[in-house]
Write a protein that holds these residues in place. Structure first.
Motif, PDB file in Angstrom:
ATOM      1  N   UNK A  80      43.595  38.996  38.213  1.00 38.03           N
ATOM      2  CA  UNK A  80      44.906  38.542  38.671  1.00 38.03           C
ATOM      3  C   UNK A  80      44.777  37.746  39.979  1.00 38.03           C
ATOM      4  N   UNK A  81      44.006  38.284  40.916  1.00 37.65           N
ATOM      5  CA  UNK A  81      43.870  37.600  42.210  1.00 37.65           C
ATOM      6  C   UNK A  81      43.264  36.219  42.041  1.00 37.65           C
ATOM      7  N   UNK A  82      42.399  36.064  41.053  1.00 42.23           N
ATOM      8  CA  UNK A  82      41.715  34.788  40.858  1.00 42.23           C
ATOM      9  C   UNK A  82      42.586  33.779  40.114  1.00 42.23           C
ATOM     10  N   UNK A  83      43.347  34.243  39.132  1.00 40.91           N
ATOM     11  CA  UNK A  83      43.979  33.303  38.203  1.00 40.91           C
ATOM     12  C   UNK A  83      45.492  33.198  38.289  1.00 40.91           C
ATOM     13  N   UNK A  84      46.141  34.189  38.907  1.00 37.65           N
ATOM     14  CA  UNK A  84      47.600  34.272  38.783  1.00 37.65           C
ATOM     15  C   UNK A  84      48.271  34.384  40.155  1.00 37.65           C
ATOM     16  N   UNK A  85      49.369  33.654  40.333  1.00 39.59           N
ATOM     17  CA  UNK A  85      50.239  33.854  41.491  1.00 39.59           C
ATOM     18  C   UNK A  85      51.570  34.389  41.011  1.00 39.59           C
ATOM     19  N   UNK A  86      52.232  35.220  41.847  1.00 35.02           N
ATOM     20  CA  UNK A  86      53.509  35.804  41.426  1.00 35.02           C
ATOM     21  C   UNK A  86      54.511  35.679  42.560  1.00 35.02           C
ATOM     22  N   UNK A  87      55.726  35.239  42.217  1.00 34.67           N
ATOM     23  CA  UNK A  87      56.812  35.118  43.194  1.00 34.67           C
ATOM     24  C   UNK A  87      57.950  36.019  42.729  1.00 34.67           C
ATOM     25  N   UNK A  88      58.389  36.917  43.618  1.00 32.84           N
ATOM     26  CA  UNK A  88      59.426  37.895  43.289  1.00 32.84           C
ATOM     27  C   UNK A  88      60.779  37.430  43.838  1.00 32.84           C
ATOM     28  N   UNK A  89      61.843  37.939  43.250  1.00 27.97           N
ATOM     29  CA  UNK A  89      63.180  37.592  43.737  1.00 27.97           C
ATOM     30  C   UNK A  89      63.352  37.998  45.208  1.00 27.97           C
ATOM     31  N   UNK A 107      44.182  36.477  49.607  1.00 30.79           N
ATOM     32  CA  UNK A 107      42.835  35.901  49.643  1.00 30.79           C
ATOM     33  C   UNK A 107      41.881  36.828  50.370  1.00 30.79           C
ATOM     34  N   UNK A 108      42.362  37.324  51.514  1.00 28.94           N
ATOM     35  CA  UNK A 108      41.484  38.189  52.307  1.00 28.94           C
ATOM     36  C   UNK A 108      41.198  39.483  51.563  1.00 28.94           C
ATOM     37  N   UNK A 109      42.203  40.009  50.836  1.00 28.06           N
ATOM     38  CA  UNK A 109      41.972  41.225  50.041  1.00 28.06           C
ATOM     39  C   UNK A 109      40.944  40.970  48.950  1.00 28.06           C
ATOM     40  N   UNK A 110      40.932  39.729  48.445  1.00 20.63           N
ATOM     41  CA  UNK A 110      39.978  39.384  47.386  1.00 20.63           C
ATOM     42  C   UNK A 110      38.610  39.028  47.957  1.00 20.63           C
ATOM     43  N   UNK A 111      38.481  39.065  49.283  1.00 22.61           N
ATOM     44  CA  UNK A 111      37.203  38.724  49.915  1.00 22.61           C
ATOM     45  C   UNK A 111      36.906  37.240  49.864  1.00 22.61           C
ATOM     46  N   UNK A 112      37.947  36.416  49.654  1.00 21.80           N
ATOM     47  CA  UNK A 112      37.746  34.966  49.565  1.00 21.80           C
ATOM     48  C   UNK A 112      38.114  34.325  50.895  1.00 21.80           C
ATOM     49  N   UNK A 113      37.509  33.175  51.165  1.00 17.17           N
ATOM     50  CA  UNK A 113      37.792  32.468  52.406  1.00 17.17           C
ATOM     51  C   UNK A 113      38.945  31.497  52.160  1.00 17.17           C
ATOM     52  N   UNK A 114      39.987  31.549  52.997  1.00 20.86           N
ATOM     53  CA  UNK A 114      41.075  30.591  52.827  1.00 20.86           C
ATOM     54  C   UNK A 114      40.569  29.154  52.978  1.00 20.86           C
ATOM     55  N   UNK A 115      41.093  28.240  52.188  1.00 14.30           N
ATOM     56  CA  UNK A 115      40.735  26.825  52.264  1.00 14.30           C
ATOM     57  C   UNK A 115      41.779  26.147  53.169  1.00 14.30           C
ATOM     58  N   UNK A 116      41.392  25.837  54.436  1.00 14.34           N
ATOM     59  CA  UNK A 116      42.392  25.374  55.403  1.00 14.34           C
ATOM     60  C   UNK A 116      43.094  24.088  54.964  1.00 14.34           C
ATOM     61  N   UNK A 154      47.960  30.220  47.228  1.00 18.19           N
ATOM     62  CA  UNK A 154      46.858  30.122  48.190  1.00 18.19           C
ATOM     63  C   UNK A 154      45.490  30.130  47.517  1.00 18.19           C
ATOM     64  N   UNK A 155      45.342  30.901  46.454  1.00 19.85           N
ATOM     65  CA  UNK A 155      44.043  31.006  45.788  1.00 19.85           C
ATOM     66  C   UNK A 155      43.878  29.952  44.691  1.00 19.85           C
ATOM     67  N   UNK A 156      44.766  28.937  44.666  1.00 21.40           N
ATOM     68  CA  UNK A 156      44.758  27.926  43.596  1.00 21.40           C
ATOM     69  C   UNK A 156      44.702  28.591  42.222  1.00 21.40           C
TER      70      UNK A 156
END
Ligand code: ADP
Ligand code: MG
Length: 247
Positions: A80-89, A107-116, A154-156
């Motif tokens: 989910x963290x890699x492939x999906x984004x979710x927006x809630x009401x 991103x940080x929870x997934x251990x990934x570096x943000x792409x500035x 953020x995670x594209x």
């Protein structure tokens, strides 16, 4: 047509309630799809299963070439963290940290570096550059939802799911958020799936999927708001309600 997520014969029950009834549907890459239907027709359950936030009783949910329904919870979270984004009401931003920290948290929870560069482009596009160091409570509802959209992107991810993202917003903020979702598809090549009760909002999407009683009963290509309002009133009273509790 290439799909970002496909559901095959997906059933999800809650006790005696069949929230999703053998649903088979693919969400196409690079398109903006609206999901409509009466209250209780299974729209949120569809999004939660498609986003691997929830697991169906039976059937397959293919995300990134993998059946999410058969993964352990840990692997499903990673997928989910890699492939999906979710927006809630209700935005679901954490109140105690800044907008910038909220945006980069998954991103940080997934251990990934943000792409500035990517984040900078998104932040400028949604007009939040001068709000990054504020807490969510210091922002308007529309600004909070725009921050939630940046967080989702953020995670594209391959696809962004949004469950009534304009449901808590005033008309002007809602129009801004809809315009933004459409731009993400047109300008950035994103794929967006959005639940809405508003036929005018759905008319901003490329396609509209109509649900009733846990099934997809219609797939309309480029319907007008008038077409949609008529289709929903056929299905019963729930479709035109303006507000529905987020689930
Ligand atoms: P919608 O988003 O279209 O309003 P939902 O997907 O939220 O519909 O719900 C579909 C059906 O499943 C409804 O009958 C609802 O009451 C039931 N349902 C959804 N989530 C739960 C849950 N967590 N527990 C029990 N019943 C649920
Ligand atoms: Mg719902």
């Amino acid at each position: 047509m290439s799909h970002v997520v496909t559901l095959d014969q997906v059933t999800r029950t809650y006790g005696d309630v069949v929230a999703l009834d053998e649903v088979t549907i693919g969400f196409p890459r690079g398109r903006f799809v609206a999901v409509m239907g009466p209250s209780g027709s299974g729209k949120s359950t569809l999004l939660h299963c498609a986003a691997a936030l929830d697991v169906p009783d039976s059937g397959t949910v293919t995300i990134g070439g993998v059946d999410a329904a058969r993964l352990s919870e840990t692997r499903r979270t990673e997928l989910r963290r890699k492939h999906v984004g979710f927006v809630f009401q209700a935005y679901n931003l954490l109140p105690a940290i800044t907008v910038e920290q909220n945006i980069t948290l998954p991103l940080r929870l997934a251990g990934a570096r943000p792409d500035p560069e990517w984040l900078g482009e998104l932040v400028d596009r949604v007009g939040l550059r001068d709000r990054l160091h504020h807490r969510p409570g210091e922002l308007s509802g529309g600004q909070q939802q725009r921050a939630a959209i940046v967080r989702a992107l953020a995670a594209r991810p391959d696809v962004v799911f949004a469950d009534e993202p304009t449901g808590a917003l005033d008309l002007r903020s809602a129009a801004e958020v809809l315009g933004l979702l459409r731009e993400l598809v047109d300008d950035l090549g994103q794929s967006v799936v959005m639940v809405t009760h508003d036929p005018a909002a759905a008319a901003r999407a490329h396609d509209t999927l109509v649900m009733a009683d846990g099934k997809v009963v219609d797939l309309l290509n480029g319907p007008s708001a008038g077409d949609l309002a008529a289709r929903l009133s056929d299905l019963g009273s729930g479709g035109l309600r303006l507000v529905e509790g987020a689930r």
